[in-house]
Design an enzyme around this catalytic site. Structure first.
Site, short mmCIF file in Angstrom:
data_model
loop_
_atom_site.label_atom_id
_atom_site.label_comp_id
_atom_site.label_asym_id
_atom_site.label_seq_id
_atom_site.Cartn_x
_atom_site.Cartn_y
_atom_site.Cartn_z
CG HIS A 68 76.48 -74.11 -27.04
ND1 HIS A 68 75.50 -74.17 -26.08
CD2 HIS A 68 76.43 -72.84 -27.55
CE1 HIS A 68 74.88 -73.01 -26.00
NE2 HIS A 68 75.43 -72.18 -26.89
NE ARG A 111 70.68 -81.36 -13.61
CZ ARG A 111 69.96 -80.61 -12.81
NH1 ARG A 111 70.50 -79.64 -12.12
NH2 ARG A 111 68.67 -80.83 -12.67
C1 GAR Z 1 71.29 -79.82 -28.93
O1 GAR Z 1 70.92 -78.85 -29.86
C2 GAR Z 1 72.53 -79.37 -28.16
O2 GAR Z 1 73.45 -78.68 -28.96
C3 GAR Z 1 71.92 -78.47 -27.11
O3 GAR Z 1 70.77 -79.16 -26.72
C4 GAR Z 1 70.27 -79.93 -27.82
C5 GAR Z 1 70.10 -81.36 -27.34
O4 GAR Z 1 69.50 -82.13 -28.35
N1 GAR Z 1 72.84 -78.22 -26.02
C6 GAR Z 1 72.95 -77.06 -25.39
O5 GAR Z 1 72.24 -76.11 -25.63
C7 GAR Z 1 74.02 -77.01 -24.32
N2 GAR Z 1 74.14 -75.71 -23.81
P1 GAR Z 1 69.58 -83.70 -28.31
O6 GAR Z 1 69.10 -84.13 -26.92
O7 GAR Z 1 68.61 -84.16 -29.38
O8 GAR Z 1 70.99 -84.15 -28.58
#
Ligand code: GAR
Length: 215
Positions: A108, A90
């Protein structure tokens, strides 16, 4: 520091922080995890490790403002010093960020400013870049932007799928996120405009920074 970690799903980055704390690599504690989704793996991780958590869902509030007010209250109650967005899907408003000035960081899965937003790994594949990676940055009102604290890069191979590339990037997410938390905890991180200076660290980027080898 008291860490407040915001999550939306799997929580593998949350786990990386938990592991770093349990291994004694971080002298911080997680005083609050907030998930905006119910029944996600991140919540199971909190239960397993005895970490305080709350599920605060956007749809339970009439407005984004009220939703964020609930987030702020939970984080303040837990006396959080640093808010870590670890897969929190979010965008936070200026009002939220105003409660924690330069105290909100995000991970990210791209080398920002490339491939902001959703499906960063797929965007990198579709664009055809040969190198991508991950970034930890201070959160500003702009989506997946804000001063860069650390980055790690990985190659993109011709046979890569979204899954294989995501996995390669994730390995480094799990290293740079705890590393940045430690730098901030040690009071070594200074922001000068868009630039972030980490005292005593020559590079904020893998594979060049030997300090990152700790994680
Ligand atoms: C991760 O790859 C994080 O970098 C990405 O979501 C994933 C969450 O994984 N975040 C984004 O894309 C933010 N824009 P996780 O729940 O296993 O940590």
């Amino acid at each position: 520091m008291n860490l407040g970690v915001l999550v939306s799903g799997r929580g593998s980055n949350l786990q990386a922080i938990i592991d770093a704390i349990e291994a004694g690599k971080l002298n911080d504690s997680i005083s609050m995890v907030i998930s905006d989704k119910e029944g996600v793996r991140a919540v199971d991780r909190c239960l397993k490790h005895g970490i305080p958590y709350r599920v605060i869902k956007r749809k339970d509030f009439r407005s984004k403002e009220e939703f964020e007010k609930a987030l702020v209250e939970a984080l303040k109650e837990a006396e959080v010093d640093l808010v870590v967005l670890a897969g929190f899907m979010r965008i936070l408003s200026a009002t939220f960020l105003g409660h924690f000035p330069m105290k909100v960081i995000n991970i990210h899965p791209s080398l920002i400013p490339a491939f902001q937003g959703m499906h960063a790994q797929r965007q990198a594949l579709d664009y055809g870049v040969k190198i991508t990676g991950c970034t930890v940055h201070f959160v500003t009102e702009e989506l997946d932007n804000g001063p860069v604290i650390a980055q790690a890069c990985v190659p993109v191979f011709p046979e890569d799928t979204e899954e294989s590339l995501s996995e390669r990037i994730l390995h480094h997410e799990h290293r740079i996120l705890p590393q940045v938390i430690r730098w901030i905890s040690e009071g070594r991180v200074r922001v000068e405009g868009r630039r972030v200076v980490v005292e005593g660290a020559r590079y904020g980027t893998l594979p060049f920074n030997p300090e990152l080898e700790d994680f």
